[in-house]
Design a protein around this motif. Structure first.
Motif, mmCIF file in Angstrom:
data_model
loop_
_atom_site.group_PDB
_atom_site.id
_atom_site.type_symbol
_atom_site.label_atom_id
_atom_site.label_comp_id
_atom_site.label_asym_id
_atom_site.label_seq_id
_atom_site.Cartn_x
_atom_site.Cartn_y
_atom_site.Cartn_z
ATOM 1 N N GLU A 449 0.961 -1.203 0.363
ATOM 2 C CA GLU A 449 0.166 0.108 -0.225
ATOM 3 C C GLU A 449 1.016 1.219 -0.035
ATOM 4 O O GLU A 449 0.799 2.267 -0.229
ATOM 5 N N TYR A 450 1.953 1.421 0.649
ATOM 6 C CA TYR A 450 3.229 2.016 0.069
ATOM 7 C C TYR A 450 4.124 0.976 0.803
ATOM 8 O O TYR A 450 4.520 0.955 1.097
ATOM 9 N N ARG A 451 5.089 1.654 -0.546
ATOM 10 C CA ARG A 451 5.793 1.032 -1.616
ATOM 11 C C ARG A 451 7.141 1.136 -0.508
ATOM 12 O O ARG A 451 7.296 2.287 0.264
ATOM 13 N N GLY A 452 8.359 0.924 -0.330
ATOM 14 C CA GLY A 452 9.820 0.578 -0.156
ATOM 15 C C GLY A 452 10.308 1.177 -0.386
ATOM 16 O O GLY A 452 9.568 1.877 -1.751
ATOM 17 N N GLY A 453 11.228 1.799 -0.400
ATOM 18 C CA GLY A 453 12.288 2.748 -1.176
ATOM 19 C C GLY A 453 13.100 1.993 -1.835
ATOM 20 O O GLY A 453 13.572 1.006 -1.857
ATOM 21 N N LEU A 454 13.899 3.219 -3.410
ATOM 22 C CA LEU A 454 14.459 2.027 -4.676
ATOM 23 C C LEU A 454 16.145 1.835 -4.125
ATOM 24 O O LEU A 454 16.306 3.013 -2.951
ATOM 25 N N GLY A 455 16.141 0.704 -3.988
ATOM 26 C CA GLY A 455 18.001 0.212 -4.547
ATOM 27 C C GLY A 455 18.535 1.237 -5.180
ATOM 28 O O GLY A 455 17.745 1.640 -6.402
ATOM 29 N N LEU A 456 20.135 1.629 -5.052
ATOM 30 C CA LEU A 456 20.713 2.125 -6.232
ATOM 31 C C LEU A 456 21.733 1.138 -6.361
ATOM 32 O O LEU A 456 21.979 0.412 -6.436
ATOM 33 N N ARG A 457 22.074 1.268 -7.779
ATOM 34 C CA ARG A 457 22.916 1.015 -8.988
ATOM 35 C C ARG A 457 24.297 1.837 -8.906
ATOM 36 O O ARG A 457 23.838 2.835 -9.833
ATOM 37 N N GLU A 458 25.450 1.413 -8.547
ATOM 38 C CA GLU A 458 26.862 2.390 -9.070
ATOM 39 C C GLU A 458 27.944 1.903 -9.456
ATOM 40 O O GLU A 458 27.788 0.466 -8.753
ATOM 41 N N THR A 459 28.134 2.630 -10.741
ATOM 42 C CA THR A 459 29.706 1.314 -10.800
ATOM 43 C C THR A 459 30.799 1.620 -11.197
ATOM 44 O O THR A 459 30.882 3.483 -10.983
ATOM 45 N N PHE A 460 31.675 1.878 -10.117
ATOM 46 C CA PHE A 460 33.451 2.307 -10.453
ATOM 47 C C PHE A 460 34.370 1.599 -11.466
ATOM 48 O O PHE A 460 34.531 0.131 -10.998
ATOM 49 N N THR A 461 34.878 2.497 -12.782
ATOM 50 C CA THR A 461 36.068 1.798 -12.746
ATOM 51 C C THR A 461 37.798 2.307 -12.592
ATOM 52 O O THR A 461 38.021 4.192 -11.943
ATOM 53 N N PHE A 462 38.250 1.329 -12.259
ATOM 54 C CA PHE A 462 39.376 1.869 -11.161
ATOM 55 C C PHE A 462 40.446 1.680 -12.790
ATOM 56 O O PHE A 462 40.813 1.169 -13.774
ATOM 57 N N HIS A 463 41.499 2.781 -12.520
ATOM 58 C CA HIS A 463 42.222 3.400 -13.502
ATOM 59 C C HIS A 463 43.686 2.384 -12.606
ATOM 60 O O HIS A 463 44.926 2.538 -13.890
ATOM 61 N N GLY A 464 43.761 2.277 -11.701
ATOM 62 C CA GLY A 464 45.079 1.394 -11.506
ATOM 63 C C GLY A 464 44.813 0.475 -11.130
ATOM 64 O O GLY A 464 43.587 0.179 -10.142
ATOM 65 N N TYR A 465 45.189 -0.756 -10.732
ATOM 66 C CA TYR A 465 45.413 -2.258 -9.683
ATOM 67 C C TYR A 465 44.417 -1.362 -8.910
ATOM 68 O O TYR A 465 45.090 -0.787 -7.585
#
Length: 577
Positions: A449-465
């Motif tokens: 009846e009242y929806r839960g809040g949304l999750g997040l998709r986040e992407t990190f690209t590493f420039h070094g090892y």
């Protein structure tokens, strides 16, 4: 004569309120000073710290709204410091430091500083206490996230030790700290920041003393504690007497894939609550055990939401609450069980299971559980241009549960923290990483009846090892709903999201019944590879069939709910609109 004595000891309402605000202002000023002077991004940007003042009897009397999981636990740290040295052996220019989870601490990264404050007659006026999460104190994985089987693998464990004596910094201890971290460049700055915060506490309490007198300041502390106790007891009386039980679990301990169960029974009797963990699983081999101080703190902040949250936050709230912990359980382990995930993994589950138990007692007031995580990850990374090494952390948020009057908040820090995730701009400015994606996950909020809040998709690209250590949960099943609400979306950890080399490294694999462990230590990433975290949605509140169709249509227009979910779950046809 007795009437005269009573009158002399009474504090009028205006003075009471000024003193109450003064105690809270003291802690607020401590936090302002700490945040503005700290060197670690996890402190100055992510606000993973807390400050408080305590009475001469070591009762919490004033705090900032920083990390709830720190605040009640700091009481145990201050007590351990005083037991080690004794008040008579501590001067106003002495500061005791500790982080030992088995001697008043929580996990090793939370470093607590305690300083006595004396009045102008050299009598004890109170204590300033400052706690900050330090980025790294050694151990087998960055940030101490080794997910091993012995606490020694999590970093440097410090018993109560004088970091400052007679105003002089203990340089030997400072060098020990700097020699046992992957990020020594932060240590001296953070040491001075905590000292400055404690100086602010001393200055503010002395200011109150000059205005009202030391006896009045101490009396005000006692009165504020009594006031919160009275309000808390009145709030507990509003909860129907009875026994209310719930069961929840964490996905694994990082060593085996077995779920770890919490069993909680709330016993409400007039103006008191007993929180009984009988039936909870024994301590586990992996690093998610919760030491006593951490468990107590989690119980208190979980109940604070529903026992007069507007009452002054102090130790008066603790008095009507009794906590029973089975010896040797994973919420009360013995040395040398590892505990690095206690504040993020264990505490959030303790809060969630208490809220689920309360759902049977006060169904029209309860909030569905949040995503019940911190999704804490730590990266050890090389800069390919300078060969410099970095250690940094983040806390990607998820969805809160639906409420009796509205939808849950989207991607907001779990109640245990009040922390901030690391800003994208700060991440890319300070570290060799690019944040490629940061978006809501459609359909991740629990239907209701009242929806839960949304999750997040986040992407990190590493420039070094890079080597990544991460803990998450709610990857086997989503966040539970209440009162007929459905579960929120699952968490997942993904390497090289959206590429031909995509690999799920935590959670359910795509189109598969294979589940990967969600606690990961030192996972290697080559330069150019990416890490994506999908955080969990909040649980739904109430029967989805009762949701306002217009709210469903608005969710579809905003991309929060798909047309398919609108039709299948809510019976709202969006076609042609």
């Amino acid at each position: 004569m007795s009437q005269q004595t009573q009158s002399e000891n009474e504090i009028d309402a205006v003075t009471f309120e000024v003193l109450r605000s003064g105690y809270e202002h003291t802690a607020d000023r401590m936090s302002t000073v700490l945040q503005r002077t700290a060197f670690s991004p996890i402190i100055y940007d992510m606000v993973d710290f807390s400050n408080a003042i305590f009475t001469p009897n070591v009762d919490l009397v004033g705090q900032t709204a920083n990390c709830p999981i720190h605040l009640a636990a700091m009481h145990f740290s201050a007590e351990a410091s005083l037991e080690e040295f004794g008040v008579d052996e501590l001067g106003e220019d002495d500061i005791v430091l500790l982080n030992d989870p088995y001697n008043g601490g929580t996990h090793i990264n939370d470093v607590t500083w305690t300083q006595p404050i004396y009045d102008s007659s050299d009598e004890l006026l109170g204590f300033g206490v400052s706690r900050g999460h330090w980025t790294d104190l050694g151990g087998g994985g960055p940030g101490g996230q080794s997910w091993g089987t012995h606490i020694a693998e999590e970093g440097l464990r410090i018993p109560p030790s004088k970091i400052v004596e007679n105003g002089e910094l203990n340089k030997t201890l400072l060098e020990i700290l700097k020699s046992n971290t992957r990020s020594p460049q932060y240590i001296e700055g953070d040491v001075q920041a905590h000292r400055a915060a404690l100086t602010a506490a001393k200055d503010e309490l002395h200011r109150l003393e000059r205005k009202y007198g030391a006896d009045t300041v101490r009396q005000g502390m006692s009165d504020v504690l009594d006031y919160t106790e009275e309000r808390t007891r009145e709030a507990i009386r509003e909860i129907p007497d009875g026994r209310y039980n719930a069961r929840d679990y964490g996905d694994c301990d990082g060593i085996t894939e077995d779920s770890i169960y919490l069993d909680v029974t709330l016993i409400v009797d007039d103006d008191e609550i007993t929180v009984d963990f009988e039936g909870t699983d024994d301590a586990v081999a992996g690093s998610v055990n919760s030491p006593k101080a951490n468990t107590y703190s989690a119980v208190y902040y979980a109940l604070k939401f529903f026992t007069d949250p507007d009452a002054p936050a102090n130790a008066g709230m603790y008095r009507p609450i009794e906590i029973e912990l089975p010896e040797g359980s994973w919420v009360n382990p013995d040395w040398p069980r590892p505990v690095i995930g206690c504040t993020t993994f264990a505490a959030s589950k303790i809060c969630a299971v208490i809220w689920q138990a309360l759902a049977d007692a006060i169904p029209e007031e309860i909030v569905a559980p949040t995503y019940s995580e911190c999704n804490w990850f730590t990266v050890q990374q090389e800069d390919p241009e300078t060969d410099d090494a970095y250690v940094w952390s983040d806390l990607p948020p998820g969805g809160w549960g639906g409420t009796p009057s509205g939808d849950g908040m989207e991607t907001t820090a779990d109640p245990l923290g009040n922390c901030m995730d690391l800003p994208v701009e700060r991440s890319e400015l300070l570290f060799p990483v690019t944040v490629d994606r940061r978006e809501f996950i459609s359909d991740s909020g629990g239907d209701g009846e009242y929806r839960g809040g949304l999750g997040l998709r986040e992407t990190f690209t590493f420039h070094g090892y890079a080597e990544l250590s991460v803990e998450t949960s709610r990857t086997k099943e989503g966040t539970p709903g209440v009162n007929g609400g459905q579960s929120g979306g699952l968490g997942r950890l993904i390497k090289n999201y959206g590429s031909d080399d995509e690999e799920v490294i935590g959670g359910w694999k795509t189109d598969s019944d294979e589940w990967e462990m969600c606690l990961i230590g030192s996972e290697p990433f080559q330069p150019g590879e990416s890490f994506t975290i999908e955080t969990q949605g909040g649980g739904g509140w109430g029967d989805p069939a009762k949701r306002d169709p217009e709210a469903v249509r608005e969710d579809v227009r905003d991309g929060k709910v798909s047309r398919e979910t609108a039709a299948e779950i809510y019976d709202v046809d969006i076609d042609g609109e």
